[in-house]
Scaffold this motif. Structure first.
Motif, PDB file in Angstrom:
ATOM      1  N   VAL A   8       8.209  -6.911  43.363  1.00 47.49           N
ATOM      2  CA  VAL A   8       9.661  -6.739  43.233  1.00 47.49           C
ATOM      3  C   VAL A   8      10.290  -8.117  43.428  1.00 47.49           C
ATOM      4  O   VAL A   8       9.875  -8.896  44.289  1.00 47.49           O
ATOM      5  CB  VAL A   8      10.192  -5.753  44.304  1.00 47.49           C
ATOM      6  CG1 VAL A   8      11.710  -5.687  44.277  1.00 47.49           C
ATOM      7  CG2 VAL A   8       9.598  -4.359  44.102  1.00 47.49           C
ATOM      8  N   TYR A 125       8.079 -15.994  31.733  1.00 46.45           N
ATOM      9  CA  TYR A 125       8.135 -15.014  32.830  1.00 46.45           C
ATOM     10  C   TYR A 125       7.031 -13.948  32.736  1.00 46.45           C
ATOM     11  O   TYR A 125       6.293 -13.700  33.703  1.00 46.45           O
ATOM     12  CB  TYR A 125       9.541 -14.378  32.803  1.00 46.45           C
ATOM     13  CG  TYR A 125       9.816 -13.295  33.792  1.00 46.45           C
ATOM     14  CD1 TYR A 125      10.649 -13.513  34.889  1.00 46.45           C
ATOM     15  CD2 TYR A 125       9.283 -12.016  33.632  1.00 46.45           C
ATOM     16  CE1 TYR A 125      10.927 -12.508  35.792  1.00 46.45           C
ATOM     17  CE2 TYR A 125       9.553 -11.011  34.534  1.00 46.45           C
ATOM     18  CZ  TYR A 125      10.365 -11.258  35.611  1.00 46.45           C
ATOM     19  OH  TYR A 125      10.629 -10.262  36.503  1.00 46.45           O
ATOM     20  N   ARG A 182      13.190   5.622  34.586  1.00 43.68           N
ATOM     21  CA  ARG A 182      14.345   4.927  34.014  1.00 43.68           C
ATOM     22  C   ARG A 182      15.633   5.567  34.533  1.00 43.68           C
ATOM     23  O   ARG A 182      16.169   6.500  33.936  1.00 43.68           O
ATOM     24  CB  ARG A 182      14.289   4.980  32.476  1.00 43.68           C
ATOM     25  CG  ARG A 182      15.260   4.042  31.837  1.00 43.68           C
ATOM     26  CD  ARG A 182      14.995   3.890  30.340  1.00 43.68           C
ATOM     27  NE  ARG A 182      16.053   3.141  29.687  1.00 43.68           N
ATOM     28  CZ  ARG A 182      16.178   1.818  29.740  1.00 43.68           C
ATOM     29  NH1 ARG A 182      15.288   1.091  30.361  1.00 43.68           N
ATOM     30  NH2 ARG A 182      17.180   1.210  29.148  1.00 43.68           N
TER      31      ARG A 182
END
Ligand code: TYM
Length: 326
Positions: A8, A125, A182
């Motif tokens: 995270v 990334y 989601r």
């Protein structure tokens, strides 16, 4: 035992989307998996960060990991920049990935859109994320749906390298929750709930006070037809609330919809307020006890040592495979 890895970003405002999509799985998986949970500070600096704030957010996320029930006796919790193998493997993987693959990533397009000059880190990334995962010979990666494309790229890179050098990497699988994968913004159920949205009532942060939780849910966008049923296409707002209820309660979303059939939106919202407040109360209490404790930093130091030992084994194999060093 299968190995689990996930991470995270320490960017503040960790919200119920992060929790229901990813963090809640972290806790469940530690019972029968070998789990490694990372705070990915090197990913955070793909966008400009205030250094002091970043350091605080690293400890905030570490405290949240413990507060939700990750047990450092069972799982490894550590900070990405404490293990140099992430950056090192990231480079090796960059050399085995195409710029075309990276520029097609939807998150890259969303984050770089409208900017005059785009940092290279934003483009690469997902390669660093692949390095995070492959560094630990990971089998399972619990994440929200928005990371699906990144997991696919990680698998593609692993398979590509293995094709050239057999058995270099374990090819991982993503793991997605049915209801929580989601979670949408409360004020706009066509957009994902996000840490960076300006409107505070778009999300519920894990540390929000009861009053704020209530306000955000009671003013959540629904629709005008008044019927409670699960239909994300036609009724995104109501379906999002049903989904959040389902993810918190563990009941199937169809059962939740049946429970509310014939009732009003006010009833759904009121019950959801109670469910969310009840679920978040122990997290907030634990967090307050842990956040400024010495134990928190000790856990991270110990985690870095344990993660570093696994990472170093992989890096030795990778250096040998590619012929790096002598
Ligand atoms: P991050 O920090 O943006 O989000 C952390 C986790 O929360 C999930 N998530 C959501 N799930 C459901 N609904 C939402 N609205 C929602 N928003 C976020 C994300 O999918 C994620 O699982 N690139 C990652 C961090 C990362 C990582 C890794 C993850 C770096 N390396 C290796 C797994 C493995 C990210 O930015 O997550």
């Amino acid at each position: 035992m299968k190995r689990v890895f996930s991470g995270v970003q320490p960017t503040g405002n960790i919200h119920i989307g992060n929790y229901l999509g990813a963090l809640k799985q972290f806790v469940d998986l530690q019972e029968d998996h070998e789990c490694i949970y990372c705070i990915v500070d090197e990913h955070a600096i793909t966008l400009p960060q205030d250094p002091q704030e970043l350091r605080n957010h690293i400890l905030d996320v570490a405290a949240l990991y413990l507060a939700i029930g990750i047990d450092p006796k069972k799982s490894i919790i550590f900070v990405q920049s404490d293990v140099s193998g992430h950056a090192e493997l990231g480079w090796v993987l960059c050399c085995n990935c195409y710029t075309g693959e990276l520029s097609r990533m939807t998150q890259f397009k969303a984050k770089s859109g409208g900017q005059e000059s785009v940092g290279t880190g934003l483009l690469t990334y997902p390669v660093l994320m692949a390095a995070d995962i492959l560094l630990y010979d990971t089998d399972v990666v619990p994440v929200g749906n928005d990371q699906k494309q990144h997991i696919e790229l990680c698998r593609d890179i692993a398979i590509r390298v293995n094709h050239r050098f057999k058995d270099t990497f374990v090819v991982p699988e993503g793991r997605f929750m049915k209801a929580g994968a989601r979670i949408m913004a409360l004020d706009d159920p066509t957009a994902k709930m996000s840490k960076s949205a300006e409107a505070i009532h778009s999300r519920i942060s894990l540390l929000d006070e009861d009053n704020k939780i209530k306000k955000s849910i009671m003013r959540a966008t629904t629709d005008s037809d008044g019927e409670i049923r699960f239909d994300p296409e036609a009724k995104p707002g109501v379906s999002n609330l049903l989904n959040i209820y389902s993810a918190f309660s563990g009941e199937e979303v169809e059962a939740v919809a049946a429970h509310f059939a014939g009732k009003g939106y006010g009833d759904l919202k009121k019950e959801l307020v109670a469910v969310a407040q009840e679920a978040l109360a122990p997290i907030k209490k634990n967090y307050e006890e842990i956040r400024h404790s010495e134990e928190l930093k000790m856990t991270l130091r110990d985690g870095a040592e344990r993660a570093g030992a696994i990472a170093e084994k992989t890096m030795k194999r990778v250096r040998d495979t590619f012929g790096l060093g002598f």
